[in-house]
Design a protein around this motif. Structure first.
Motif, PDB file in Angstrom:
ATOM      1  N   GLU A  21       0.809  -1.188  -0.034  1.00  0.00           N
ATOM      2  CA  GLU A  21      -0.177   0.061   0.048  1.00  0.00           C
ATOM      3  C   GLU A  21       0.788   1.197   0.037  1.00  0.00           C
ATOM      4  OE1 GLU A  21      -2.683  -0.789   3.370  1.00  0.00           O
ATOM      5  OE2 GLU A  21      -3.648  -2.232   2.502  1.00  0.00           O
ATOM      6  N   ALA A  22       1.840   1.102   0.876  1.00  0.00           N
ATOM      7  CA  ALA A  22       2.910   2.437   0.802  1.00  0.00           C
ATOM      8  C   ALA A  22       3.515   2.490  -0.604  1.00  0.00           C
ATOM      9  CB  ALA A  22       4.026   2.119   1.819  1.00  0.00           C
ATOM     10  N   ARG A  23       3.833   1.502  -1.179  1.00  0.00           N
ATOM     11  CA  ARG A  23       4.393   1.675  -2.451  1.00  0.00           C
ATOM     12  C   ARG A  23       3.435   2.171  -3.567  1.00  0.00           C
ATOM     13  NH1 ARG A  23       7.938  -3.287  -5.147  1.00  0.00           N
ATOM     14  NH2 ARG A  23       5.998  -4.422  -4.727  1.00  0.00           N
ATOM     15  N   THR A  24       2.477   1.752  -3.321  1.00  0.00           N
ATOM     16  CA  THR A  24       1.401   1.895  -4.381  1.00  0.00           C
ATOM     17  C   THR A  24       0.827   3.466  -4.368  1.00  0.00           C
ATOM     18  OG1 THR A  24       0.397  -0.080  -4.475  1.00  0.00           O
ATOM     19  CG2 THR A  24      -1.118   1.508  -5.288  1.00  0.00           C
ATOM     20  N   GLY A  25       0.692   3.986  -2.927  1.00  0.00           N
ATOM     21  CA  GLY A  25       0.496   5.385  -2.709  1.00  0.00           C
ATOM     22  C   GLY A  25       1.340   6.451  -2.950  1.00  0.00           C
ATOM     23  N   ALA A  26       2.868   5.934  -2.765  1.00  0.00           N
ATOM     24  CA  ALA A  26       3.572   7.093  -3.358  1.00  0.00           C
ATOM     25  C   ALA A  26       4.709   6.224  -4.050  1.00  0.00           C
ATOM     26  CB  ALA A  26       4.381   7.839  -2.089  1.00  0.00           C
ATOM     27  N   ARG A  27       4.734   5.966  -4.935  1.00  0.00           N
ATOM     28  CA  ARG A  27       5.546   5.154  -5.926  1.00  0.00           C
ATOM     29  C   ARG A  27       7.038   5.640  -6.022  1.00  0.00           C
ATOM     30  NH1 ARG A  27       5.907  -0.495  -7.942  1.00  0.00           N
ATOM     31  NH2 ARG A  27       8.085  -0.519  -8.307  1.00  0.00           N
ATOM     32  N   GLU A  28       6.987   6.926  -6.500  1.00  0.00           N
ATOM     33  CA  GLU A  28       8.338   7.455  -6.736  1.00  0.00           C
ATOM     34  C   GLU A  28       9.236   7.565  -5.280  1.00  0.00           C
ATOM     35  OE1 GLU A  28      10.134  11.621  -8.819  1.00  0.00           O
ATOM     36  OE2 GLU A  28       8.175  11.053  -9.175  1.00  0.00           O
ATOM     37  N   ALA A  29       8.469   8.472  -4.573  1.00  0.00           N
ATOM     38  CA  ALA A  29       9.135   8.394  -3.227  1.00  0.00           C
ATOM     39  C   ALA A  29       9.706   6.967  -2.443  1.00  0.00           C
ATOM     40  CB  ALA A  29       7.943   9.201  -2.151  1.00  0.00           C
ATOM     41  N   PHE A  30       8.710   6.021  -2.706  1.00  0.00           N
ATOM     42  CA  PHE A  30       9.131   4.649  -2.185  1.00  0.00           C
ATOM     43  C   PHE A  30      10.170   4.142  -2.665  1.00  0.00           C
ATOM     44  CE2 PHE A  30       8.793  -0.034  -1.455  1.00  0.00           C
ATOM     45  CZ  PHE A  30       8.360  -0.122  -0.207  1.00  0.00           C
ATOM     46  N   ASP A  31      10.177   4.281  -4.059  1.00  0.00           N
ATOM     47  CA  ASP A  31      11.483   3.549  -4.708  1.00  0.00           C
ATOM     48  C   ASP A  31      12.746   4.661  -4.411  1.00  0.00           C
ATOM     49  OD1 ASP A  31       9.835   1.768  -5.954  1.00  0.00           O
ATOM     50  OD2 ASP A  31       9.728   2.779  -7.787  1.00  0.00           O
ATOM     51  N   ASP A  32      12.523   5.720  -4.384  1.00  0.00           N
ATOM     52  CA  ASP A  32      13.997   6.402  -3.932  1.00  0.00           C
ATOM     53  C   ASP A  32      14.180   6.004  -2.544  1.00  0.00           C
ATOM     54  OD1 ASP A  32      13.630   7.870  -6.349  1.00  0.00           O
ATOM     55  OD2 ASP A  32      12.730   9.647  -5.506  1.00  0.00           O
ATOM     56  N   LEU A  33      13.279   5.851  -1.721  1.00  0.00           N
ATOM     57  CA  LEU A  33      13.770   5.395  -0.502  1.00  0.00           C
ATOM     58  C   LEU A  33      14.496   3.879  -0.488  1.00  0.00           C
ATOM     59  CD1 LEU A  33      13.512   6.470   2.479  1.00  0.00           C
ATOM     60  CD2 LEU A  33      11.556   5.410   2.820  1.00  0.00           C
ATOM     61  N   ALA A  34      13.963   3.146  -1.347  1.00  0.00           N
ATOM     62  CA  ALA A  34      14.586   1.705  -1.309  1.00  0.00           C
ATOM     63  C   ALA A  34      15.818   1.677  -1.856  1.00  0.00           C
ATOM     64  CB  ALA A  34      13.576   0.918  -2.140  1.00  0.00           C
ATOM     65  N   THR A  35      15.942   2.813  -2.676  1.00  0.00           N
ATOM     66  CA  THR A  35      17.114   2.761  -3.541  1.00  0.00           C
ATOM     67  C   THR A  35      18.311   3.260  -2.648  1.00  0.00           C
ATOM     68  OG1 THR A  35      16.235   3.626  -5.591  1.00  0.00           O
ATOM     69  CG2 THR A  35      18.505   3.941  -5.544  1.00  0.00           C
ATOM     70  N   ALA A  36      17.799   4.252  -1.679  1.00  0.00           N
ATOM     71  CA  ALA A  36      18.523   4.852  -0.859  1.00  0.00           C
ATOM     72  C   ALA A  36      19.126   3.751   0.170  1.00  0.00           C
ATOM     73  CB  ALA A  36      17.993   5.903   0.115  1.00  0.00           C
ATOM     74  N   TYR A  37      18.445   2.986   0.649  1.00  0.00           N
ATOM     75  CA  TYR A  37      18.393   2.096   1.563  1.00  0.00           C
ATOM     76  C   TYR A  37      19.584   0.968   0.684  1.00  0.00           C
ATOM     77  CZ  TYR A  37      18.148  -2.725   3.992  1.00  0.00           C
ATOM     78  OH  TYR A  37      18.498  -3.721   4.547  1.00  0.00           O
ATOM     79  N   ALA A  38      19.214   0.556  -0.274  1.00  0.00           N
ATOM     80  CA  ALA A  38      20.196  -0.280  -1.061  1.00  0.00           C
ATOM     81  C   ALA A  38      21.611   0.261  -1.062  1.00  0.00           C
ATOM     82  CB  ALA A  38      19.545  -0.761  -2.535  1.00  0.00           C
ATOM     83  N   ARG A  39      21.701   1.523  -1.431  1.00  0.00           N
ATOM     84  CA  ARG A  39      22.817   2.186  -1.518  1.00  0.00           C
ATOM     85  C   ARG A  39      23.600   2.248  -0.259  1.00  0.00           C
ATOM     86  NH1 ARG A  39      23.649   8.530  -3.552  1.00  0.00           N
ATOM     87  NH2 ARG A  39      26.069   8.701  -3.459  1.00  0.00           N
ATOM     88  N   ALA A  40      23.080   2.674   1.002  1.00  0.00           N
ATOM     89  CA  ALA A  40      23.575   2.411   2.480  1.00  0.00           C
ATOM     90  C   ALA A  40      23.768   1.280   2.732  1.00  0.00           C
ATOM     91  CB  ALA A  40      22.521   3.145   3.165  1.00  0.00           C
ATOM     92  N   ASN A  41      23.104   0.284   2.129  1.00  0.00           N
ATOM     93  CA  ASN A  41      23.239  -0.963   2.687  1.00  0.00           C
ATOM     94  C   ASN A  41      24.731  -1.814   2.006  1.00  0.00           C
ATOM     95  OD1 ASN A  41      22.498  -3.518   4.330  1.00  0.00           O
ATOM     96  ND2 ASN A  41      21.737  -4.324   2.253  1.00  0.00           N
TER      97      ASN A  41
END
Length: 695
Positions: free
Chosen positions: A574-594
């Motif tokens: 639901e979070a991803r569907t509600g704000a797809r672009e922001a969610f994907d940016d956050l997931a990308t930031a997490y992946a970069r940090a990880n």
């Protein structure tokens, strides 16, 4: 333009098993189509039909001759295909042999400066009529049956003995041979109404000849006819029929010319619980019960006859005699069972084996009682509800040794509820006994009360844990104890029992087996049961349409509780569907940090050494960590995700303003610790890196 014909093939047999016939019919068209394709015979639409005594296949648009064709196949390079003297090598011999040509027929072709050998396979035109006998013989042998038989002195096998075959290509007979028979143009009609033989002039005439011989030649037509006749019977009687899906499918394949007739039975039998009467009619006699408009059972039923409608009175009378005998049995067993209270039957469970290594059903009952007590406490049941849960658990299997259930097995649980009421048990106990097998199939209702849900879960979980403990869990398509269905039932019930944790319930169930002296590897059993439930929950989520990467992201952080898994995945999607672009940016930031994080350094950061974007991120991480922990403790997964979303701005600024891999060792280590802390906050909820990779 080449002339085209219809190909018709009928295999006539003795009466075939209804459900086997239905399954085979669904595959016939594909079998014939594949056989024609394999022989290089073009064709148009292929259809398949069946009756209890015949399989029928029709292929339209089959040409009289196949077209000539030429195909070129590239083989090894010339250097490999021929030696220095120009002689063919084993590679050339093998390639030529595989393509059905002589090695001297191989051709050399230049491709970009490299020569390769080619085999050119030329297929001349052929008369299709000459190919069909073998094609159709292969079709007969390819029809799948769960069980087959031989007859006479023949070695061929089929579901039932084959008695005739019709094979026509247009007007021409195709002389297919099978089991000592040669196909012709003579078919047979309905066994009683128009036995025949009947001559079929052409392939296109086959279906009409069968209809003229009192044969309804397809399942769909017979079902439509039965439904139409049932509707007329309902209108005439003012009653409502129950067309049980499985029984209807069976009846459709028990009659070549179905005729629906109305029968009746003595109103005396209406005193017997309707479930046992309906079972006697549906399961044992393949009759359809009729009900009053208010849902109460009427003393009438529908017969689907394959006999001569002219003798309807005789047919109805014979069927009424048969059903009366079954209902007399049912009433006798019911009356006898009522002479003792339901609790008196529990001792009889000592003689009923639950599973050879796990003991009797009496022993299982003891485990269900104790497990239900623990589950009831976890679910917050108290007082009368808790007492009813234990009582229902104690009585839920008692009806297995009653006469009615021994004779009519499908009413187990239901009969126990009737006997419970007659014995003075509370309505809630009786309802829980009736419900404890639910859900019995996909889409079935859950038990009505929390008491019923507790008993149902205790019963199902005891079975699952016991069988996994002794290494008898499902394998592949084999699941004789229906554990997969039971697990999905438990997961569904857990939604209705807040406070009950599956992990604790599994531990309780396994401990009861240990106390019973069953030897097994406790840790291995627990792990396999937990994994089994995770697998079932994943199936449920996928059936909901949930994305695989979201499921994997939650599983990656060690979530095992089905309810937690389901809620986290739903919230994540639901979070991803509600704000797809922001969610994907956050997931990308997490992946970069990880990717940069070094867990060995830990996540402790000296705030006094931080400034600017570093300090902003550190403060945001601390706030998000506290908010995330609080949300997870309250099962507020949407709140946990909102806490993570607040990190997007600080982490973006951090990566823009700060060089993580600084040459200064202290600065580099400080920033890596900060990223470790950032990753740790996310890891409480899901592996966002998995979702970034799954985009």
């Amino acid at each position: 333009m080449m002339a085209e014909r219809t190909l018709a093939f009928e295999v006539g047999t003795e009466e075939m098993p209804a459900f086997d016939l239905h399954a085979a019919t669904g595959r016939l068209a594909g079998i014939l189509s594949a056989a024609l394709d394999g022989a290089g015979v073009p064709h148009g639409e292929v259809e398949a039909h069946s009756t209890p005594r015949r399989l029928i296949m029709l292929a339209r648009g089959v040409p009289e001759r196949t077209a000539a064709s030429e195909e070129a196949f590239r083989g090894p390079s010339a250097k490999i295909a021929f030696d220095a003297e120009g002689n063919p090598t084993k590679a050339a011999d093998g390639f030529a042999r595989g393509k059905g040509v002589g090695v001297d027929a191989l051709e050399l072709r230049d491709e970009g400066g490299t020569e390769y050998v080619y085999a050119v396979v030329r297929t001349p035109e052929r008369d299709v009529a000459g190919l069909l006998p073998q094609v159709l013989a292969d079709v007969v042998r390819a029809v799948p049956w769960p069980k087959t038989q031989r007859w006479g002195s023949r070695g061929e096998q089929f579901s039932r003995p084959v008695r005739w075959m019709v094979a026509l290509f247009g007007e021409e007979v195709v002389p297919v041979e099978f089991a000592g028979l040669v196909a012709g143009r003579l078919t047979r009609g309905h066994r009683f109404l128009a036995p025949g033989p009947h001559e079929v002039a052409s392939a296109d005439a086959l279906m009409d000849v069968l209809r003229g011989a009192s044969v309804v030649p397809s399942e769909a037509e017979r079902e439509a006819s039965i439904r139409e006749q049932v509707a007329r019977a309902e209108e005439a009687t003012g009653l409502v029929a129950e067309l049980h899906a499985k029984t209807l499918q069976e009846v459709v394949n028990l009659a070549e010319y179905p005729t629906v007739m109305v029968g009746s039975f003595d109103e005396l039998f209406l005193a017997v619980p309707k479930e046992i009467t309906v079972d006697a009619m549906l399961v044992h006699q393949r009759y359809f019960p009729l009900f009053e408009q208010d849902g109460s059972l009427a003393n009438k039923f529908l017969i689907t006859s394959n006999g001569d409608p002219a003798f309807e009175a005789n047919i109805v009378d014979g069927n009424e005699r048969v059903v009366a005998a079954r209902l007399y049995d049912a009433k006798f067993f019911y009356d006898e069972d009522l002479k003792r209270p339901l609790a008196a039957y529990v001792e009889g469970l000592r003689d009923v084996v639950f599973q050879e290594e796990l003991g009797t059903t009496f022993e299982k009952t003891g485990r269900i009682v104790e497990l239900a007590r623990r589950l009831a406490a976890a679910a917050g049941l108290s007082g009368a509800d808790a007492a009813d849960a234990e009582r229902a658990a104690y009585l839920c299997k008692a009806d297995l040794v009653t006469g009615a259930v021994v004779e009519f097995t499908s009413v187990q649980g239901v009969m126990g509820s009737y006997y419970a009421i007659a014995s003075g048990e509370t309505p809630q106990v009786a309802r829980a006994i009736a419900d404890h097998y639910r859900p019995r199939f996909s889409g079935d209702a859950l038990p009505e009360s929390r008491v019923g849900k507790v008993v149902a879960m205790a019963d199902k979980l005891d079975t699952i844990c016991g069988l996994f403990a002794i290494g008898q869990g499902p394998t592949g398509s084999s699941d004789p104890f229906a554990l997969r269905r039971a697990a999905i039932g438990i997961v569904s019930i857990l939604f209705e029992l807040p406070g009950v944790l599956l992990g604790e319930a599994i531990d309780s169930s396994l401990s009861l087996y240990e106390q019973a002296g069953i030897a097994f590897d406790r840790e291995a059993a627990r792990a396999s049961v937990a994994e089994f439930f995770v697998g079932r929950t994943k199936v449920m989520l996928r059936d909901e349409g949930r994305a695989a990467d979201a499921i994997d992201a939650v599983l990656a952080v060690g979530v095992e509780e089905p309810m937690e898994l389901v809620r986290r995945v739903r919230a994540l999607e639901e979070a991803r569907t509600g704000a797809r672009e922001a969610f994907d940016d956050l997931a990308t930031a997490y992946a970069r940090a990880n990717n940069l994080a070094v867990p060995e350094l830990g996540a402790q950061v000296d705030a006094g050494a931080l400034s600017g974007a570093e300090l902003d991120l550190a403060r945001a991480v601390g706030e998000a960590d506290a908010a995330c922990r609080a949300a997870l403790a309250a099962d507020d997964y949407a709140g946990a995700l909102a806490a993570l979303a607040a990190l997007r701005g600080p982490v973006d600024r951090f990566f823009e303003d700060v060089l993580v891999m600084d040459e200064d060792a202290d600065a580099r280590e400080r920033r890596l610790r900060l990223l470790n802390a950032f990753v740790a906050v996310f890891s409480q909820v899901a592996d966002f890196g998995a979702m970034a990779r799954g985009k």
